[in-house]
Design an enzyme around this catalytic site. Structure first.
Site, PDB file in Angstrom:
ATOM      1  N   THR A  78       0.873  -1.276   0.233  1.00 43.72           N
ATOM      2  CA  THR A  78      -0.231  -0.047  -0.013  1.00 43.72           C
ATOM      3  C   THR A  78       0.892   1.067   0.128  1.00 43.72           C
ATOM      4  OG1 THR A  78      -1.789  -1.074   1.225  1.00 43.72           O
ATOM      5  CG2 THR A  78      -1.859   0.919   1.168  1.00 43.72           C
ATOM      6  N   ASN A 164      -5.761 -10.602  -7.160  1.00 44.48           N
ATOM      7  CA  ASN A 164      -5.562 -11.279  -6.008  1.00 44.48           C
ATOM      8  C   ASN A 164      -6.976 -12.248  -5.624  1.00 44.48           C
ATOM      9  OD1 ASN A 164      -6.617  -8.551  -5.822  1.00 44.48           O
ATOM     10  ND2 ASN A 164      -7.048  -8.960  -3.850  1.00 44.48           N
ATOM     11  N   GLN A 194       0.729 -10.052  -6.245  1.00 44.92           N
ATOM     12  CA  GLN A 194       0.460 -11.542  -6.366  1.00 44.92           C
ATOM     13  C   GLN A 194       1.351 -12.130  -7.467  1.00 44.92           C
ATOM     14  OE1 GLN A 194      -1.466 -12.831  -4.178  1.00 44.92           O
ATOM     15  NE2 GLN A 194      -2.327 -11.081  -3.133  1.00 44.92           N
ATOM     16  N   SER A 214       4.934  -6.575  -1.943  1.00 46.96           N
ATOM     17  CA  SER A 214       4.504  -6.766  -0.341  1.00 46.96           C
ATOM     18  C   SER A 214       5.202  -8.091   0.196  1.00 46.96           C
ATOM     19  CB  SER A 214       3.048  -7.059  -0.170  1.00 46.96           C
ATOM     20  OG  SER A 214       2.687  -7.321   1.095  1.00 46.96           O
ATOM     21  N   GLY A 215       5.969  -8.247   1.246  1.00 40.94           N
ATOM     22  CA  GLY A 215       6.669  -9.367   1.969  1.00 40.94           C
ATOM     23  C   GLY A 215       5.821 -10.337   2.275  1.00 40.94           C
ATOM     24  N   HIS A 216       4.697  -9.861   3.093  1.00 34.97           N
ATOM     25  CA  HIS A 216       3.631 -10.644   3.752  1.00 34.97           C
ATOM     26  C   HIS A 216       2.911 -11.748   2.840  1.00 34.97           C
ATOM     27  CE1 HIS A 216      -0.370  -8.845   3.869  1.00 34.97           C
ATOM     28  NE2 HIS A 216       0.209  -7.687   3.461  1.00 34.97           N
ATOM     29  N   THR A 252      13.891   4.691  10.037  1.00 33.51           N
ATOM     30  CA  THR A 252      14.804   3.631  10.165  1.00 33.51           C
ATOM     31  C   THR A 252      14.303   2.416   9.562  1.00 33.51           C
ATOM     32  OG1 THR A 252      15.303   4.519  12.315  1.00 33.51           O
ATOM     33  CG2 THR A 252      15.887   2.314  12.112  1.00 33.51           C
ATOM     34  N   CYS A 343     -17.619  -7.262   2.121  1.00 33.41           N
ATOM     35  CA  CYS A 343     -19.163  -7.219   2.808  1.00 33.41           C
ATOM     36  C   CYS A 343     -19.510  -5.809   2.622  1.00 33.41           C
ATOM     37  CB  CYS A 343     -18.931  -7.567   4.228  1.00 33.41           C
ATOM     38  SG  CYS A 343     -20.578  -7.512   4.946  1.00 33.41           S
TER      39      CYS A 343
END
Ligand code: PLP
Length: 761
Positions: A78, A164, A194, A214-216, A252, A343
């Site tokens: 993001t 995604n 993705q 994105s890493g996660h 940092t 939703c």
């Protein structure tokens, strides 16, 4: 705990996030405990930290094929998206001509982070371009003609490499030809979140200006990401401050995240432990999963074409089941999937599938299963086994057609409430005579009702509407065609040949069902043909006594409201009399089962309604004249919002439900309560198939929401019994507890947050 409870979790929601690879977590931990320096410090600890950071960046450049482009570490995609958009739009603004109309383009199936950020920066930077979605076809592919036409006037175009929700990928080469062939200077961002680890990327050989990651989403922790910036592409720092990342992104650096990414990049560069499966292997996994789904649910429909999707995502729908139902079912089997949809209103829909033009039911029923490249054959095998168990559980509760005998446990008896949006259908089954009656059948439920009748070997005695519905077609005709072909009825399905019953000098028509009679009472008002149906004890009625189980009152009394009386066939005057007639007959405590339940209140009675509905109370307590009622009702009906979403509202709300404070427990409090207070009943409020898949021995009983009305009826004489309700997330137990509370149950509590919070996975 039951044996099933011990089942380990099968996590199939990798597109939402992934676990951190053990080796990556270890690397992260070491930077927290040992190599914890600040990369900006010039002492040895700092230098060691900087070494990790530089090494990770070099590997990132290789993985992305970034060439002389830049890779900047961020907190996630993001932030990378903001960085790309701010940089592009800030630069584009400088070259805008005063009298020209500009647009900003984005793919209609883009993650919300993209269009929302575009709109935000378009406004903040006062660019005021038109932000336009690029349509996609039924395969999810971007409309190239639209791009060719629109891109000449575009300041920026945002597309995604892999979707995604569906795993659909775009042909970036073809896209580049269309974009650059029509606008050499437009800034182009490709959301590659993705695609990492699933598609080959050679970014420097393209004209893509910005690409966030994105890493996660690939086994690194949350809070680390990176963004690629093409050499020469404009750049504006999104975060200013201490000058880290060469002044391009201050703050940092997230060293633990970087150390974890370093390990992930090794795997992608095939320099690690080889834990990532090849694309060929992933395709085999997808084939195996798709087959398991087809075997378990033969009518399953896949919402995307596998030929243009990455092999790690399967998005599907099972006819007749909402995504919420399937998610609850899979969650009970300890398989984590997602509904792949947001939703937005009462019904969950997928804007991605909507954009692809898929039928509404597919969008409302969409389920996404996604795995990452570190998935193992053993996990896929286990997932396939559990999918088969899920289907068996649905068969057991007669929601899927299952062969074989119905055992005692799943035999249906009494009242079942079905809901679609804010509308209700009621089925009453008598197990002794194996007969059933259905009231207000909704067309969306036809298959489900037919399956239940067949699976439970129930003979349908009648399918009746309480009135001609204005908001939907009745499902009655279809049911009657299959089950009541020989029966002659009136236009609401009330049979011509019925018993005649005398009560207090009045004669009523009645249908016999087991040891009950279903009496018909004319209650016009909402419409001129409105009726109420009173289910009562046959034996007592023969002795002149009316013992009511349920009153199917249609739209006469709704929960917190009265049916509207502003249709052409309505009459407030007739409603005034109908309310009195029904109240005089059934009294304060009989359970009223209306044909709508807009606020998840399940059932009601006149006592509960009178206490919150002054108008109704005024009529029933003879405090209001017919004229006064008609005037008040007309005023009330003026305020009806004709439509909520796609539903026509059938009632004028007089009050919201004034909910009493509920007794809420967390897990330790619940344990303490159960230890200290014998006699408390612990009730699992999930559906029977969820209960069958996974439940704790501690539960005294299973009362699914669909059977709550039946439970209330059985417990009417025992309202002082202490009850504690539990479900998966705490939302179903909360609404059920509120309903019981409202109907006078004295000691009802629930487990806040559900058992999900206490379950170790
Ligand atoms: N873009 C896509 C395609 C995504 O799937 C996601 C996460 O769901 C994002 C962007 C946002 O990523 P992050 O969570 O790193 O901010």
């Amino acid at each position: 705990m039951s044996e099933q409870q011990a089942l380990s979790q099968i996590y199939l929601d990798a597109n939402a996030t992934t676990p951190v690879l053990a080796k990556a977590a270890k690397a992260a931990l070491s930077t927290m405990e040992t190599m914890f320096g600040n990369p900006s410090s010039s002492h040895i600890s700092g230098l060691q930290a900087k070494q990790i950071m530089d090494e990770t960046r070099n590997k990132a450049v290789k993985v992305l094929g970034a060439g002389s482009g830049q890779v900047i570490f961020t907190s996630g995609a993001t932030e990378g998206i903001q960085t790309g958009i701010l940089s592009a739009l800030y630069a584009a603004k400088k070259s805008m001509q005063a009298d020209k109309e500009y647009s900003i383009l984005y793919g209609a199936t883009e993650h919300k982070a993209v269009p929302e950020s575009l709109k935000h920066w378009n406004k903040i930077l006062e660019i005021n371009a038109t932000v336009k979605p690029i349509p996609v076809d039924e395969m999810g592919k971007l409309d190239m003609d639209f791009i060719a036409k629109e891109v000449p006037n575009a300041l920026m175009i945002c597309t995604m490499a892999v979707n995604n929700e569906t795993g659909v990928y775009q042909d970036l080469d073809a896209l580049e030809l269309v974009i650059r062939g029509n606008n050499a200077n437009v800034f182009w961002m490709v959301d590659c979140v993705q695609a990492l680890g699933k598609r080959c990327l050679e970014l420097a050989s393209t004209s893509i200006d910005y690409a966030p990651f994105s890493g996660h989403k690939l086994y690194a922790p949350k809070g680390i990401g990176f963004v690629y910036i093409r050499k020469g592409a404009p750049f504006t720092p999104f975060i200013a401050g201490g000058g880290q990342e060469g002044g391009l992104r201050s703050g940092t650096e997230n060293l633990p995240g970087l150390a974890a990414l370093n390990v992930i990049f090794d795997e992608l560069l095939e320099q690690g432990d080889g834990v990532f499966a090849s694309v060929g292997q992933l395709q085999l996994f997808r084939t195996q999963m798709a087959l398991a789904l087809k075997n378990a649910f033969p009518t399953v429909v896949f919402n995307h074409d596998f030929t243009n999707s990455v092999p790690t995502t399967l998005n599907f729908a099972i006819p007749g089941f909402s995504s919420k139902e399937i998610m609850d079912l899979f969650d009970a089997a300890n398989i984590r999937v997602s509904s792949g949809s947001a939703c937005s209103s009462k019904v969950t829909r997928s804007f991605v599938l909507d954009a692809m033009g898929l039928p509404a039911w597919q969008s409302e029923s969409a389920i996404r299963m996604s795995f990452g490249p570190a998935v193992t054959q053993q996990q896929i095998d286990q997932a396939c086994d559990r999918i088969a168990h899920c289907a068996q559980a649905l068969g057991h509760s007669c929601l899927l057609n299952a062969m074989g005998n119905i055992d005692e446990k799943s035999q249906l008896q009494g009242l079942v409430q079905f809901k679609v949006g804010g509308s209700c259908t009621w089925l009453y089954a008598d197990p002794t005579t194996k007969t059933a009656v259905i009231v207000d059948p909704l067309p969306e439920l036809t298959n489900r009702l037919l399956t239940i009748l067949q699976c439970q070997q129930l003979q349908l005695v009648a399918a009746i509407d309480t009135h001609g519905h204005a908001d939907h077609q009745s499902g009655r005709v279809e049911l009657a065609k299959q089950h009541l072909a020989m029966q002659h009825t009136n236009h609401l399905g009330w049979p011509e040949e019925v018993a005649k019953i005398e009560l207090d000098g009045q004669s009523y028509e009645a249908i016999s069902i087991g040891d009950k009679y279903l009496l018909r009472i004319a209650t016009p008002g909402h419409t001129d043909d409105s009726i109420s149906l009173v289910l009562c004890d046959k034996h007592k009625l023969q002795h002149g006594q009316l013992a009511v189980s349920y009153v199917f009152c249609g739209d006469l009394v709704l929960m917190g409201s009265l049916g509207r009386t502003n249709f052409s066939t309505s009459s407030a005057q007739l409603m005034f009399n109908s309310l009195k007639t029904l109240f005089d007959l059934v009294g304060d405590d009989a359970l009223l089962c209306p044909s709508h339940d807009y606020h998840n209140e399940f059932v009601t009675n006149f006592a509960a309604e009178r206490s919150r509905n002054q108008l109704l109370n005024g009529v029933l307590m003879s405090q209001l004249s017919e004229q006064q009622f008609m005037q008040n009702k007309a005023d009330l009906d003026k305020n009806i919002h004709d439509q909520i979403g796609e539903e026509v509202m059938c009632g004028a709300f007089t009050s919201s439900c004034n909910q009493k404070r509920l007794q809420e427990y967390n897990t330790p409090e619940l344990k303490a309560k159960l230890n200290s207070t014998p006699g408390v009943k612990l009730i699992d409020i999930r559906e029977p198939h969820e209960y069958a898949l996974n439940h704790s021995q501690e539960f005294d009983m299973n009362v699914p929401l669909t059977r709550l009305a039946d439970f209330i009826c059985q417990q009417q004489c025992n309202k002082s019994q202490e009850l504690i309700l539990v479900c998966r997330s705490g939302s179903r137990s909360q609404v059920a507890a509120q309903a019981l509370n409202r109907l006078g149950f004295e000691h009802v509590g629930h487990l806040k947050g559900g058992y999900a919070l206490s379950q170790a996975t």
